[in-house]
Design a protein around this motif. Structure first.
Motif, PDB file in Angstrom:
ATOM      1  N   ARG A  71      19.701  -3.213   0.181  1.00 34.05           N
ATOM      2  CA  ARG A  71      19.662  -4.503   0.871  1.00 34.05           C
ATOM      3  C   ARG A  71      19.076  -5.613   0.001  1.00 34.05           C
ATOM      4  O   ARG A  71      19.261  -6.788   0.288  1.00 34.05           O
ATOM      5  CB  ARG A  71      18.882  -4.398   2.171  1.00 34.05           C
ATOM      6  N   THR A 153      21.234  -9.494  -0.248  1.00 30.91           N
ATOM      7  CA  THR A 153      22.050  -8.287  -0.476  1.00 30.91           C
ATOM      8  C   THR A 153      23.075  -8.422  -1.602  1.00 30.91           C
ATOM      9  O   THR A 153      23.101  -7.502  -2.452  1.00 30.91           O
ATOM     10  CB  THR A 153      22.709  -7.844   0.827  1.00 30.91           C
ATOM     11  N   TYR A 155      25.169 -10.874   1.302  1.00 33.71           N
ATOM     12  CA  TYR A 155      26.296 -10.977   2.235  1.00 33.71           C
ATOM     13  C   TYR A 155      26.867 -12.384   2.131  1.00 33.71           C
ATOM     14  O   TYR A 155      26.119 -13.355   1.972  1.00 33.71           O
ATOM     15  CB  TYR A 155      25.831 -10.748   3.672  1.00 33.71           C
ATOM     16  N   GLU A 156      28.184 -12.490   2.283  1.00 35.88           N
ATOM     17  CA  GLU A 156      28.843 -13.794   2.309  1.00 35.88           C
ATOM     18  C   GLU A 156      29.793 -13.849   3.496  1.00 35.88           C
ATOM     19  O   GLU A 156      30.431 -12.839   3.840  1.00 35.88           O
ATOM     20  CB  GLU A 156      29.608 -14.042   1.012  1.00 35.88           C
ATOM     21  N   ASP A 172      28.312  -7.550  10.559  1.00 36.16           N
ATOM     22  CA  ASP A 172      28.973  -6.885   9.437  1.00 36.16           C
ATOM     23  C   ASP A 172      30.460  -6.738   9.757  1.00 36.16           C
ATOM     24  O   ASP A 172      30.853  -6.578  10.920  1.00 36.16           O
ATOM     25  CB  ASP A 172      28.339  -5.507   9.223  1.00 36.16           C
ATOM     26  N   ALA A 201      29.698  -7.610   2.321  1.00 37.42           N
ATOM     27  CA  ALA A 201      28.841  -7.438   1.147  1.00 37.42           C
ATOM     28  C   ALA A 201      29.522  -6.518   0.161  1.00 37.42           C
ATOM     29  O   ALA A 201      30.257  -5.597   0.551  1.00 37.42           O
ATOM     30  CB  ALA A 201      27.484  -6.854   1.549  1.00 37.42           C
ATOM     31  N   ARG A 204      27.254  -2.273   0.724  1.00 40.89           N
ATOM     32  CA  ARG A 204      26.746  -2.173   2.094  1.00 40.89           C
ATOM     33  C   ARG A 204      25.660  -1.104   2.147  1.00 40.89           C
ATOM     34  O   ARG A 204      25.725  -0.084   1.465  1.00 40.89           O
ATOM     35  CB  ARG A 204      27.878  -1.828   3.051  1.00 40.89           C
TER      36      ARG A 204
END
Length: 863
Positions: A71, A153, A155-156, A172, A201, A204
């Motif tokens: 993460r 992480t 994430y986008e 997610d 991501a 993950r």
């Protein structure tokens, strides 16, 4: 230097060179002539090298293991609180020492540290990173985070937008699509949220993420003044070292554990995600190191027995060489060279075999979430360690074994060659054996007066001392065995029984060498299997006696929301219900003067509901006094160790390192089943990573069954199940049952298998050396059937004697351990002992009967 001195020095060097050449010549010729005798030594040395190398590989892999970075893969650094605690004390007669332990629960940082980290030089962004367990839909687990922490992480967003209100979330990609509603449960009843966006991501984590607004996540986490960790993104061009130094200066002295915040970069960032991974690694390292130490002892003992027996069988040859002019040094050197060459070749083979064996052992270990790396150099280094230990051990052992003959005068040596070498061991060996036997019995007596870890250590020392004592006193042990078993064998076996008994009685040293590996495998396996089985049985019995609930509520691995227990108490037909919140306490104490930090299980309970669901067996005080934040109930043995009774105050460290002084309100006796400490739930909850119950115990009113009413009360909570309660629901189990099972397999199967191989190789070596004896018996008229029956009786005699002595050796420390720990006798399931007895008998038969078949099957003519 004068001419005479130079000449004398040259002559001495020439004599030494000639002696070395003579020793090398004798070693080459003798090695070729005694290949069969050295085969057993070769097998034992190869197996020992493989085992030692395999353990070196596993231990090396554990030492290199680090928690994975998942993460925080997008963060350049992570600031966390120190998860370690220390305890410094001065042992007896030495300088102060410090013990260190990892805490099982997360230590949090003050939220003000976020601003200090953001203001550090080279920092582009600093984000508070909290997390909460989330249940999605019908029970799927997930992790809840704030949307600003998604960059860590990273994430986008792939669809939609960031959450803007408390009722919106980004999920997610594995969970839902934009515009849909999703049901989430976080610490309470399920609630519907609008999915404002979907994020993806590149890497993950183990669980899918659900992102809330930062304000909503802070409220759900329940600790608004603190944060789990701080993720940092650096400015472009800032190195890891510069960032670490800048952050370290900015957050120094801001609390966060015993030694302040830590700045993690690179692979160390994984420690922020898995707070107890290194603590679990340390525990596993300690247990494996203990097993490895036993392996070293067993390997050295087996090699010493095999080499000594191989040299002993050649005592006549060595005596003859001594009589015709060979010097003691030449003979010892020659025997040492032989053993060194055999062990060296075996060590190379064992080193190659250590790699697949080590990888197999590594695959058995459950180290989640800690992956075990195996870099290319580790198998080579591990094999080299095993090979080197075996190669170094063989030569001095062989030289020492040959000393008894080589130190005799030539005439005496020749006389010894014509008669027989005495069976009694030397005075030094006998004295050492007696001292170790006394020490083992003393350790067992000490263990019987102690409890807990101290009793286990004393019992382990007793077992080790007694096993080595039996090996050193092998001939005396064999003599006593023959006095007990010889008469029944003679009466039951006729001519064959007479021959078997007389042969065993005439060669105590040989019989002692045959008994040693059998005693070793029986004692070791019995101790390993019975110790665990004894504690398991006692813990199960105590848990069953303590259980008063008839129903139990279970939930997902993340735990049960705290409010669920309150909902159950309000259900019709429920007399009592208490949630069980589990954690650990770190106790600082001294062990033989040395500072030690041990972890003990602690149970958080609701005092006014306890009497109806759980009976801890209170012997003093009242468990109903477990209220507020300053009380504790303690198991009887632990209370004795602490010297504490009802009304006394004890100092403890909770799972997050918080030091508390608590008043003892009760002492109870069922600590094996329930754990060493009990605290009020409200006192324990603030000091755990997630205050979620593992179980809810339910007692139905008036002997009824309130299962239906409990299910209705729990309908708003997803993923919970109601079923009849069993002792396993309250019993304090191991943190990793699979790991404990793997350690038993490694300890018993691997080491026990090696010891059985030692049984076969040692008995085979003895059988090869007895071929002239078998031929002589055939020459004087002994029939093939009689000779075979004699060997079968000898096999039974060796197996029975070894099993009996090994069982007694194991029973002494087991009794010393079981009596104080459980108040009862040790327990070993009969089927397990039956398998052990069958394996030992089969190994004895294989080693005794098979090698001598050819020698014993010839006709009367001496071949």
């Amino acid at each position: 230097m004068t001419v005479n001195e130079a000449r004398s020095k040259t002559e001495r060097a020439s004599v030494r060179a000639g002696s070395r050449r003579a020793s090398a010549f004798l070693a080459r010729r003798s090695l070729a002539a005694h290949r069969r005798a050295w085969t057993a030594v070769f097998a034992a040395a190869a197996a020992a090298a493989a085992l030692l190398g395999a353990f070196a590989l596993v231990l090396g892999s554990l030492l290199l293991a680090k928690p994975p970075v998942e993460r925080h893969a997008g963060a350049d650094a992570v600031v966390v609180a120190d998860q370690r605690v220390t305890y410094t004390a001065k042992p007896w007669g030495s300088e102060p020492q410090t013990a260190t332990a990892h805490l099982p629960e997360r230590v949090r940082l003050d939220r003000s540290v976020v601003a200090r980290a953001a203001a550090a030089d080279g920092v582009a962004r600093a984000v508070a990173d909290d997390s909460v367990p989330v249940t999605v839909g019908n029970g799927a687990p997930a992790v809840g985070r704030s949307w600003p922490s998604a960059v860590l992480t990273p994430y986008e967003l792939s669809e939609g937008r960031a959450p803007e209100s408390a009722s919106e979330v980004v999920v997610d990609a594995a969970l839902a699509g934009p515009g849909r509603r999703v049901t989430l449960q976080v610490g309470g009843v399920a609630r519907q949220y609008t999915v404002s966006g979907v994020a993806a991501a590149g890497r993950r984590g183990r669980l899918p993420a659900v992102f809330f607004t930062e304000a909503r996540l802070t409220a759900l986490a329940g600790h608004p003044g603190t944060v789990d960790a701080i993720g940092v993104v650096a400015e472009r061009g800032v190195s890891a070292d510069a960032l670490r130094a800048s952050l370290g200066g900015a957050v120094a002295g801001q609390g966060g554990g015993e030694r302040g915040p830590r700045v993690l970069t690179g692979a160390a960032r994984g420690e922020a995600e898995h707070v107890d991974a290194l603590g679990g690694r340390g525990d596993l390292l300690g247990m494996l190191a203990s097993i490895a130490a036993t392996v070293v002892m067993v390997a050295l003992l087996v090699i010493a027995c095999a080499v000594s027996q191989a040299v002993h069988q050649r005592s006549g040859e060595l005596a003859l060489l001594r009589a015709v002019g060979a010097t003691p040094r030449q003979l010892r050197s020659a025997v040492g060279r032989e053993a060194g060459r055999v062990a060296g070749a075996a060590a190379v083979l064992g080193a190659a075999g250590s790699v697949p064996l080590g990888l197999l052992m590594r695959s058995l270990l459950t180290t989640d979430p800690l992956p075990l790396p195996v870099p290319a150099w580790l198998p080579v280094a591990a094999g080299a360690v095993g090979a080197l230990l075996v190669a170094l051990a063989a030569r001095p052992v062989a030289s020492a074994a040959a000393r008894a003959v080589t130190r005799m005068r030539p005439a005496a040596a020749l006389s010894a060659a014509r008669t027989a070498e005495p069976d009694e061991p030397g005075r030094v060996r006998t004295g050492a054996g007696v001292l170790l036997a006394v020490a083992g019995l003393g350790s067992a007596g000490t263990a019987a007066t102690l409890s807990g870890r101290a009793a286990a250590l004393a019992a382990s020392g007793a077992a080790t001392s007694l096993i080595i004592a039996v090996a050193l006193l092998g001939p005396w042990t064999a003599r006593v065995s023959m006095r007990v078993l010889g008469a029944p064998v003679r009466r039951a076996g006729g001519v064959s029984g007479f021959l078997a008994a007389r042969s065993a009685a005439a060669h105590h040293r040989r019989l002692g060498a045959a008994l040693t590996p059998i005693v070793l495998v029986v004692a070791f396996v019995c101790v390993q299997l019975a110790a665990g089985a004894t504690l398991e049985r006692a813990a199960g019995r105590q848990a069953a006696d303590a259980l008063r609930a008839d129903l139990v509520v279970t939930g997902p691995a993340a735990g049960i929301p705290a409010r669920a227990a309150e909902a159950v108490r309000g259900a019709r037909g429920v007399a009592a219900a208490t949630g069980l919140l589990r954690s650990a306490i770190v106790l600082a104490h001294r062990d033989a003067g040395d500072p030690v930090l041990d972890r003990f299980p602690v149970l958080g309970v609701t005092a006014d509901q306890l009497a109806g669901t759980l009976d801890a067996g209170v012997t003093a005080g009242d468990a109903a006094g477990l209220t507020g934040r300053g009380t504790v109930a303690v198991g009887r043995d632990r209370a004795d160790d602490l010297g504490a009774g009802v009304g006394d105050r004890v100092k403890l460290r909770l799972g997050d390192g918080a030091q508390v002084t608590l008043t003892v309100v009760a002492v109870y006796e069922r600590a094996l089943g329930l754990g060493e400490f009990m605290l009020p739930r409200e006192a324990l909850a603030p000091h755990v990573s997630a205050a979620r119950d593992q179980r809810i115990l339910v007692r139905s009113a008036d002997g009824g069954n309130a299962a239906s009413a409990v299910r209705r009360a729990l309908a708003p909570y997803k993923g919970l199940r109601v079923r009849p309660a069993t002792a396993d629901d309250v019993r304090t189990g191991p943190s990793s049952p699979d790991q404990d099972e793997a350690l038993i397999i490694i300890g018993v199967a691997v080491i026990g298998g090696f010891a059985l191989l030692a049984v076969v190789s040692t008995l085979a070596l003895i059988s090869v050396g007895r071929r002239p004896e078998f031929r002589l018996l055939r020459l004087v008229g002994t029939g093939r059937g009689q000779l075979l029956r004699m060997r079968v009786l000898e096999t039974g005699l060796v197996a029975v004697a070894g099993l009996a002595i090994g069982t007694v050796v194991a029973a002494i420390p087991l009794l010393a351990f079981a009596l104080p720990a459980t108040g009862g006798l040790p327990c070993l399931p009969p089927e397990r002992y039956g398998v052990l007895a069958a394996a030992v008998t089969a190994a004895a038969a294989l080693g005794t009967l098979f090698p001598g078949t050819r020698g014993g099957g010839h006709g009367p003519a001496v071949g």
